[in-house]
Design a protein around this motif. Structure first.
Motif, PDB file in Angstrom:
ATOM      1  N   GLU A  52      10.990  -8.846   8.489  1.00 53.45           N
ATOM      2  CA  GLU A  52      11.527 -10.194   8.704  1.00 53.45           C
ATOM      3  C   GLU A  52      10.430 -11.132   9.206  1.00 53.45           C
ATOM      4  O   GLU A  52      10.405 -12.322   8.844  1.00 53.45           O
ATOM      5  N   ASP A  53       9.502 -10.593  10.025  1.00 56.87           N
ATOM      6  CA  ASP A  53       8.345 -11.402  10.444  1.00 56.87           C
ATOM      7  C   ASP A  53       7.462 -11.719   9.240  1.00 56.87           C
ATOM      8  O   ASP A  53       6.910 -12.814   9.133  1.00 56.87           O
ATOM      9  N   ILE A  54       7.342 -10.764   8.334  1.00 60.06           N
ATOM     10  CA  ILE A  54       6.530 -10.967   7.134  1.00 60.06           C
ATOM     11  C   ILE A  54       7.180 -12.010   6.233  1.00 60.06           C
ATOM     12  O   ILE A  54       6.520 -12.905   5.705  1.00 60.06           O
ATOM     13  N   LEU A  55       8.491 -11.903   6.064  1.00 60.97           N
ATOM     14  CA  LEU A  55       9.201 -12.843   5.186  1.00 60.97           C
ATOM     15  C   LEU A  55       9.037 -14.278   5.670  1.00 60.97           C
ATOM     16  O   LEU A  55       9.034 -15.212   4.863  1.00 60.97           O
ATOM     17  N   GLU A  56       8.869 -14.444   6.982  1.00 63.69           N
ATOM     18  CA  GLU A  56       8.743 -15.804   7.538  1.00 63.69           C
ATOM     19  C   GLU A  56       7.431 -16.457   7.162  1.00 63.69           C
ATOM     20  O   GLU A  56       7.351 -17.682   7.052  1.00 63.69           O
ATOM     21  N   VAL A  57       6.377 -15.663   7.009  1.00 64.93           N
ATOM     22  CA  VAL A  57       5.044 -16.265   6.823  1.00 64.93           C
ATOM     23  C   VAL A  57       4.514 -16.155   5.397  1.00 64.93           C
ATOM     24  O   VAL A  57       3.521 -16.804   5.062  1.00 64.93           O
ATOM     25  N   THR A  58       5.130 -15.330   4.548  1.00 66.86           N
ATOM     26  CA  THR A  58       4.519 -15.076   3.234  1.00 66.86           C
ATOM     27  C   THR A  58       5.003 -16.044   2.160  1.00 66.86           C
ATOM     28  O   THR A  58       6.123 -16.533   2.191  1.00 66.86           O
ATOM     29  N   ASP A  59       4.099 -16.299   1.204  1.00 69.83           N
ATOM     30  CA  ASP A  59       4.425 -17.107   0.028  1.00 69.83           C
ATOM     31  C   ASP A  59       4.738 -16.210  -1.169  1.00 69.83           C
ATOM     32  O   ASP A  59       5.577 -16.539  -2.000  1.00 69.83           O
ATOM     33  N   ASP A  60       4.017 -15.096  -1.267  1.00 66.38           N
ATOM     34  CA  ASP A  60       4.276 -14.101  -2.310  1.00 66.38           C
ATOM     35  C   ASP A  60       4.493 -12.762  -1.636  1.00 66.38           C
ATOM     36  O   ASP A  60       3.932 -12.496  -0.572  1.00 66.38           O
ATOM     37  N   LEU A  61       5.283 -11.913  -2.290  1.00 60.14           N
ATOM     38  CA  LEU A  61       5.607 -10.628  -1.673  1.00 60.14           C
ATOM     39  C   LEU A  61       5.589  -9.524  -2.717  1.00 60.14           C
ATOM     40  O   LEU A  61       6.085  -9.713  -3.845  1.00 60.14           O
ATOM     41  N   PHE A  62       4.964  -8.401  -2.347  1.00 59.63           N
ATOM     42  CA  PHE A  62       4.958  -7.237  -3.225  1.00 59.63           C
ATOM     43  C   PHE A  62       5.521  -6.055  -2.449  1.00 59.63           C
ATOM     44  O   PHE A  62       5.361  -5.955  -1.238  1.00 59.63           O
ATOM     45  N   LEU A  63       6.156  -5.161  -3.182  1.00 55.60           N
ATOM     46  CA  LEU A  63       6.635  -3.915  -2.599  1.00 55.60           C
ATOM     47  C   LEU A  63       5.875  -2.768  -3.258  1.00 55.60           C
ATOM     48  O   LEU A  63       5.789  -2.687  -4.487  1.00 55.60           O
TER      49      LEU A  63
ATOM     50  N   ARG B 190       5.771   1.020  -4.067  1.00 56.50           N
ATOM     51  CA  ARG B 190       6.697   2.157  -4.146  1.00 56.50           C
ATOM     52  C   ARG B 190       6.245   3.075  -5.264  1.00 56.50           C
ATOM     53  O   ARG B 190       5.939   2.609  -6.364  1.00 56.50           O
ATOM     54  N   ASP B 191       6.222   4.362  -4.967  1.00 53.48           N
ATOM     55  CA  ASP B 191       5.848   5.376  -5.962  1.00 53.48           C
ATOM     56  C   ASP B 191       4.484   5.093  -6.603  1.00 53.48           C
ATOM     57  O   ASP B 191       4.279   5.397  -7.783  1.00 53.48           O
ATOM     58  N   GLY B 192       3.599   4.464  -5.860  1.00 53.38           N
ATOM     59  CA  GLY B 192       2.259   4.218  -6.375  1.00 53.38           C
ATOM     60  C   GLY B 192       2.108   2.938  -7.162  1.00 53.38           C
ATOM     61  O   GLY B 192       0.990   2.594  -7.583  1.00 53.38           O
ATOM     62  N   TYR B 193       3.219   2.221  -7.387  1.00 54.64           N
ATOM     63  CA  TYR B 193       3.177   0.979  -8.144  1.00 54.64           C
ATOM     64  C   TYR B 193       3.585  -0.185  -7.243  1.00 54.64           C
ATOM     65  O   TYR B 193       4.233   0.010  -6.226  1.00 54.64           O
ATOM     66  N   THR B 194       3.203  -1.389  -7.651  1.00 55.07           N
ATOM     67  CA  THR B 194       3.612  -2.575  -6.908  1.00 55.07           C
ATOM     68  C   THR B 194       4.660  -3.340  -7.703  1.00 55.07           C
ATOM     69  O   THR B 194       4.557  -3.469  -8.925  1.00 55.07           O
ATOM     70  N   PHE B 195       5.638  -3.832  -7.001  1.00 58.21           N
ATOM     71  CA  PHE B 195       6.726  -4.592  -7.612  1.00 58.21           C
ATOM     72  C   PHE B 195       6.801  -5.953  -6.935  1.00 58.21           C
ATOM     73  O   PHE B 195       6.842  -6.024  -5.710  1.00 58.21           O
ATOM     74  N   PRO B 196       6.846  -7.033  -7.704  1.00 65.03           N
ATOM     75  CA  PRO B 196       6.994  -8.352  -7.065  1.00 65.03           C
ATOM     76  C   PRO B 196       8.397  -8.500  -6.483  1.00 65.03           C
ATOM     77  O   PRO B 196       9.374  -8.042  -7.086  1.00 65.03           O
ATOM     78  N   ILE B 197       8.468  -9.122  -5.336  1.00 63.73           N
ATOM     79  CA  ILE B 197       9.752  -9.310  -4.646  1.00 63.73           C
ATOM     80  C   ILE B 197      10.000 -10.808  -4.511  1.00 63.73           C
ATOM     81  O   ILE B 197       9.142 -11.543  -4.018  1.00 63.73           O
ATOM     82  N   LYS B 198      11.153 -11.240  -4.973  1.00 60.50           N
ATOM     83  CA  LYS B 198      11.480 -12.667  -4.895  1.00 60.50           C
ATOM     84  C   LYS B 198      12.501 -12.975  -3.817  1.00 60.50           C
ATOM     85  O   LYS B 198      12.601 -14.102  -3.351  1.00 60.50           O
ATOM     86  N   SER B 199      13.328 -11.940  -3.472  1.00 59.15           N
ATOM     87  CA  SER B 199      14.391 -12.218  -2.508  1.00 59.15           C
ATOM     88  C   SER B 199      14.713 -10.944  -1.745  1.00 59.15           C
ATOM     89  O   SER B 199      14.240  -9.855  -2.071  1.00 59.15           O
ATOM     90  N   ARG B 200      15.547 -11.117  -0.734  1.00 64.01           N
ATOM     91  CA  ARG B 200      15.989  -9.976   0.071  1.00 64.01           C
ATOM     92  C   ARG B 200      16.747  -8.973  -0.791  1.00 64.01           C
ATOM     93  O   ARG B 200      16.681  -7.763  -0.576  1.00 64.01           O
ATOM     94  N   ASP B 201      17.462  -9.480  -1.791  1.00 66.09           N
ATOM     95  CA  ASP B 201      18.218  -8.580  -2.683  1.00 66.09           C
ATOM     96  C   ASP B 201      17.287  -7.633  -3.428  1.00 66.09           C
ATOM     97  O   ASP B 201      17.647  -6.481  -3.706  1.00 66.09           O
ATOM     98  N   ASP B 202      16.092  -8.126  -3.771  1.00 69.70           N
ATOM     99  CA  ASP B 202      15.121  -7.251  -4.455  1.00 69.70           C
ATOM    100  C   ASP B 202      14.720  -6.090  -3.540  1.00 69.70           C
ATOM    101  O   ASP B 202      14.501  -4.970  -4.007  1.00 69.70           O
ATOM    102  N   LEU B 203      14.603  -6.367  -2.244  1.00 73.20           N
ATOM    103  CA  LEU B 203      14.256  -5.301  -1.295  1.00 73.20           C
ATOM    104  C   LEU B 203      15.368  -4.264  -1.239  1.00 73.20           C
ATOM    105  O   LEU B 203      15.104  -3.052  -1.173  1.00 73.20           O
ATOM    106  N   ILE B 204      16.609  -4.731  -1.279  1.00 74.37           N
ATOM    107  CA  ILE B 204      17.752  -3.807  -1.255  1.00 74.37           C
ATOM    108  C   ILE B 204      17.794  -3.018  -2.562  1.00 74.37           C
ATOM    109  O   ILE B 204      17.988  -1.795  -2.569  1.00 74.37           O
TER     110      ILE B 204
END
Lengths: 214, 79
Positions: free
Chosen positions: A180-191, A193-207
């Motif tokens: 949640e601290d990260i979400l406050e300051v970031t403009d772009d977000l990646f997750l 997982r399993d050795g790959y990166t996935f772009p994240i646009k919203s909290r739903d993507d994290l879920i």
């Protein structure tokens, strides 16, 4: 900065498979991932501390990037304390070319700490100094690996303000479990997982990707 | 050092003293350059990983060579 096709394995264990990351001046890029997914390994590969099996890195569309001396352009704050314990704050600031008075302005407590060594500071104090030093150093990019760990909440707010100020001059990559601290300051977000990166646009993507439950 | 001892058996004590003097230098360099995440302190300064690992050995070699040369000069001067 473009980092692509990062492949890292230790023996039979594949940590990263074609991991991908971008960062731009004026933007804060967040990297999330569960424990053991390879966030720190990815950052260490970028800095040259770990040699991956494969990696492509390019800064500013240059034909060749001096990867061996990437520290001249990218600064890294590791997950744990990394300053030599016998080094004084004054010496470290001098080596990194950062004005110590700025740290005193940031937190007046450090007014009398100039000649102290890092092993004389508490863990939290040393962490704040390290983070300030890395953020204020002259570099095109900064990588901050779990910068808010062991930091008091009021200092986390100050650090977030400093990140917002410094992002005008450099690209910042940040990772932390306090998402949640990260979400406050970031403009772009990646997750990661399993050795790959996935772009994240919203909290739903994290879920959806199983990083958080709800 | 072995060649020196072979050519001048009486120089054993000098070789031992020289090696003893180099131990604190090696200890200091390795204690300060080869601990865990401290490598990233130097990587952040633009030093490459190869340079980080080679520097202690290079300095040790140069320092020991200098000491050996000085001791040889002293040995010849004494002779």
């Amino acid at each position: 900065m473009l980092v692509d096709s990062v492949h890292l394995e230790f023996g039979q264990h594949q940590v990263l498979q074609s991991a991908y990351l971008t960062a731009k001046t004026g933007y804060v890029t967040g990297v999330l991932g569960r424990n053991g997914t390879g966030k720190s390994c990815l950052f260490k590969c970028i800095m040259g501390g770990i040699k991956p099996q494969n990696m492509f890195i390019r800064i500013n569309d240059e034909r060749e990037t001096d990867y061996a001396h990437i520290g001249n352009r990218v600064k890294y704050l590791p997950q744990n304390l990394f300053m030599p314990s016998n080094m004084s704050l004054n010496e470290a600031f001098s080596l990194y070319g950062v004005d110590y008075d700025g740290l005193v302005t940031f937190d007046t407590k450090y007014h009398t700490y100039q000649h102290k060594t890092f092993n004389e500071l508490s863990g939290g104090e040393a962490r704040i100094v390290e983070m300030y030093l890395v953020l204020m150093s002259d570099a095109d990019f900064c990588i901050l690996d779990e910068p808010f760990s062991n930091i008091a909440p009021n200092c986390v707010d100050k650090m977030q303000s400093l990140i917002q100020t410094q992002k005008k001059n450099k690209g910042i990559i940040i990772s932390d479990h306090l998402y949640e601290d990260i979400l406050e300051v970031t403009d772009d977000l990646f997750l990661l997982r399993d050795g790959y990166t996935f772009p994240i646009k919203s909290r739903d993507d994290l879920i959806r990707n199983g990083y958080i439950l709800r | 050092m072995s060649l020196l001892v072979v050519s001048k058996p009486l120089s054993v004590d000098i070789c031992v003293i020289i090696k003893l003097i180099s131990i604190p230098i090696i200890w200091y360099l390795r204690a300060n350059l080869s601990r865990g995440l401290e490598m990233y302190f130097y990587l952040n300064l633009g030093i490459s990983r190869k340079e980080y690992w080679i520097i202690p050995f290079a300095v040790e070699f140069v320092a020991f060579t200098v000491l050996m040369v000085i001791s040889s000069i002293i040995g010849f001067a004494i002779r």
